[in-house]
Write a protein that holds these residues in place. Sequence first.
Motif, PDB file in Angstrom:
ATOM      1  N   ASP A   1     113.050  66.780  27.831  1.00 16.81           N
ATOM      2  CA  ASP A   1     113.131  66.046  29.261  1.00 16.81           C
ATOM      3  C   ASP A   1     112.401  67.304  29.702  1.00 16.81           C
ATOM      4  OD1 ASP A   1     114.338  63.399  28.297  1.00 16.81           O
ATOM      5  OD2 ASP A   1     116.200  64.692  28.726  1.00 16.81           O
ATOM      6  N   TYR A   2     113.361  68.801  29.893  1.00 16.25           N
ATOM      7  CA  TYR A   2     113.354  69.842  30.407  1.00 16.25           C
ATOM      8  C   TYR A   2     112.018  70.260  30.672  1.00 16.25           C
ATOM      9  CZ  TYR A   2     113.767  75.012  31.463  1.00 16.25           C
ATOM     10  OH  TYR A   2     113.371  76.606  31.605  1.00 16.25           O
TER      11      TYR A   2
ATOM     12  N   ALA B   1     108.823  68.016  29.727  1.00 16.08           N
ATOM     13  CA  ALA B   1     108.363  67.415  30.791  1.00 16.08           C
ATOM     14  C   ALA B   1     108.882  67.265  31.945  1.00 16.08           C
ATOM     15  CB  ALA B   1     108.766  65.650  30.602  1.00 16.08           C
ATOM     16  N   ASN B   2     109.894  67.926  32.774  1.00 14.77           N
ATOM     17  CA  ASN B   2     109.843  68.033  33.919  1.00 14.77           C
ATOM     18  C   ASN B   2     109.170  69.004  34.584  1.00 14.77           C
ATOM     19  OD1 ASN B   2     112.190  65.924  34.638  1.00 14.77           O
ATOM     20  ND2 ASN B   2     113.678  66.587  33.157  1.00 14.77           N
ATOM     21  N   ILE B   3     109.456  70.276  33.775  1.00 14.41           N
ATOM     22  CA  ILE B   3     108.147  71.767  34.186  1.00 14.41           C
ATOM     23  C   ILE B   3     107.278  70.806  34.591  1.00 14.41           C
ATOM     24  CG2 ILE B   3     107.342  74.031  33.611  1.00 14.41           C
ATOM     25  CD1 ILE B   3     110.545  74.197  32.672  1.00 14.41           C
TER      26      ILE B   3
ATOM     27  N   LYS C   1     105.586  68.466  34.763  1.00 11.75           N
ATOM     28  CA  LYS C   1     105.008  67.611  36.047  1.00 11.75           C
ATOM     29  C   LYS C   1     104.436  67.799  36.871  1.00 11.75           C
ATOM     30  CE  LYS C   1     109.696  65.624  37.471  1.00 11.75           C
ATOM     31  NZ  LYS C   1     110.768  64.622  37.617  1.00 11.75           N
ATOM     32  N   ASP C   2     104.843  69.167  37.352  1.00  8.44           N
ATOM     33  CA  ASP C   2     104.838  70.151  38.870  1.00  8.44           C
ATOM     34  C   ASP C   2     103.682  70.680  38.955  1.00  8.44           C
ATOM     35  OD1 ASP C   2     107.434  68.970  39.828  1.00  8.44           O
ATOM     36  OD2 ASP C   2     108.346  70.973  38.517  1.00  8.44           O
TER      37      ASP C   2
ATOM     38  N   GLN D   1     102.322  63.175  26.196  1.00  7.23           N
ATOM     39  CA  GLN D   1     103.233  63.307  25.228  1.00  7.23           C
ATOM     40  C   GLN D   1     103.472  62.484  24.360  1.00  7.23           C
ATOM     41  OE1 GLN D   1     107.397  63.785  27.854  1.00  7.23           O
ATOM     42  NE2 GLN D   1     108.587  62.863  25.712  1.00  7.23           N
TER      43      GLN D   1
ATOM     44  N   GLU E   1     108.884  79.631  33.426  1.00  2.80           N
ATOM     45  CA  GLU E   1     109.775  78.386  33.910  1.00  2.80           C
ATOM     46  C   GLU E   1     110.281  77.510  32.171  1.00  2.80           C
ATOM     47  OE1 GLU E   1     109.333  75.334  36.412  1.00  2.80           O
ATOM     48  OE2 GLU E   1     108.171  76.335  38.075  1.00  2.80           O
TER      49      GLU E   1
END
Length: 323
Positions: free
Chosen positions: A182-183, A185-187, A189-190, A197, A230
């Motif tokens: 999750d970590y 994927a969230n980075i 997407k920015d 995935q 990040e």
Amino acid sequence: MLYFRYPFSDQIFTTDETLVTKSVRFVSFDTNEILDFNGNINEVSLDEFSGNQIFSDTVPSVLNNFKEENEIDYLEKITQVINFAKENDLSKLVISRRKLVDFSNDKINLSQTFLNLSQSYPNAFVYLFVKNGKCWIGAFSEVLGKFNKKTSEFETMSLAGTIPVNEDWTNKEIEEQQPVTDYIANILKDYSVEINQSETYDHPSGNIKHLRTDFKAKIDREDLEKVISELHPTPAVCGFPKEFCRNAISEFENYSRSFYAGYIKVETDETIQYFVNLRCAEFFKNAALLYVGGGITADSSPDKEWQETELKAGAILKNLSFN
């Protein structure tokens, strides 16, 4: 002096130290320590590598008065960490330990140890360096990032959860790996509108295996170092939330991780690759410290965590070549 081998390769490389260009960089866990190897990256033949053997008695530094954390102390600490994770509702907190190998009356053939690791872990990035009084060896297959300069494609992976290769996954390992996925994927997407995935699958590594999920995305070259900063340290080597867990690590670990759980950057004309520096050891003239750790959750068992770190230490330990 640096030697390294890419995953799934038989070629050994070194840097010629002739140019200002920084080809290979080692970055510590806290990013405060950086060690650069400059120059062109050149292949070294096996005969040349084997003919210039390096032994531990040539390492300039000596380890004195080191007190190893024993099993009782470690179990007590991990019990505190589990309670801490429960109290703070942490999905994961990674805690390490250092295992001592004393060879005061012997010496290690570092070159042969490098070859042993390369044979035992064909899917690993394997390295050996001696520089500025420091000597490290490592072999691990987690990729923090790989960037293709021509296509701008960026690859990374979520790698976490550890059990012996012949055992089945439990909720503990699945819940340990999911925050890493999750970590990442969230980075991403920015920085990218198109992210691929993979499904989660087994990633064997010698006598143990991990859960792995792969990511691919197109990113801009100027964003690459931002993405890496990040991503590092990922929950796989730190925990989540990142800053809270980094502070907790400094409280529970009374030493610097140095290059353990940091990363290695290797740049060529075609790619820039970043490898997480796990399953590694710091060598001295008379001893070695094997760095190992594990992800602690509210469901962790102190005894199982001790066994996991012993299994991980075996990655280096069983490949040491004594002379």
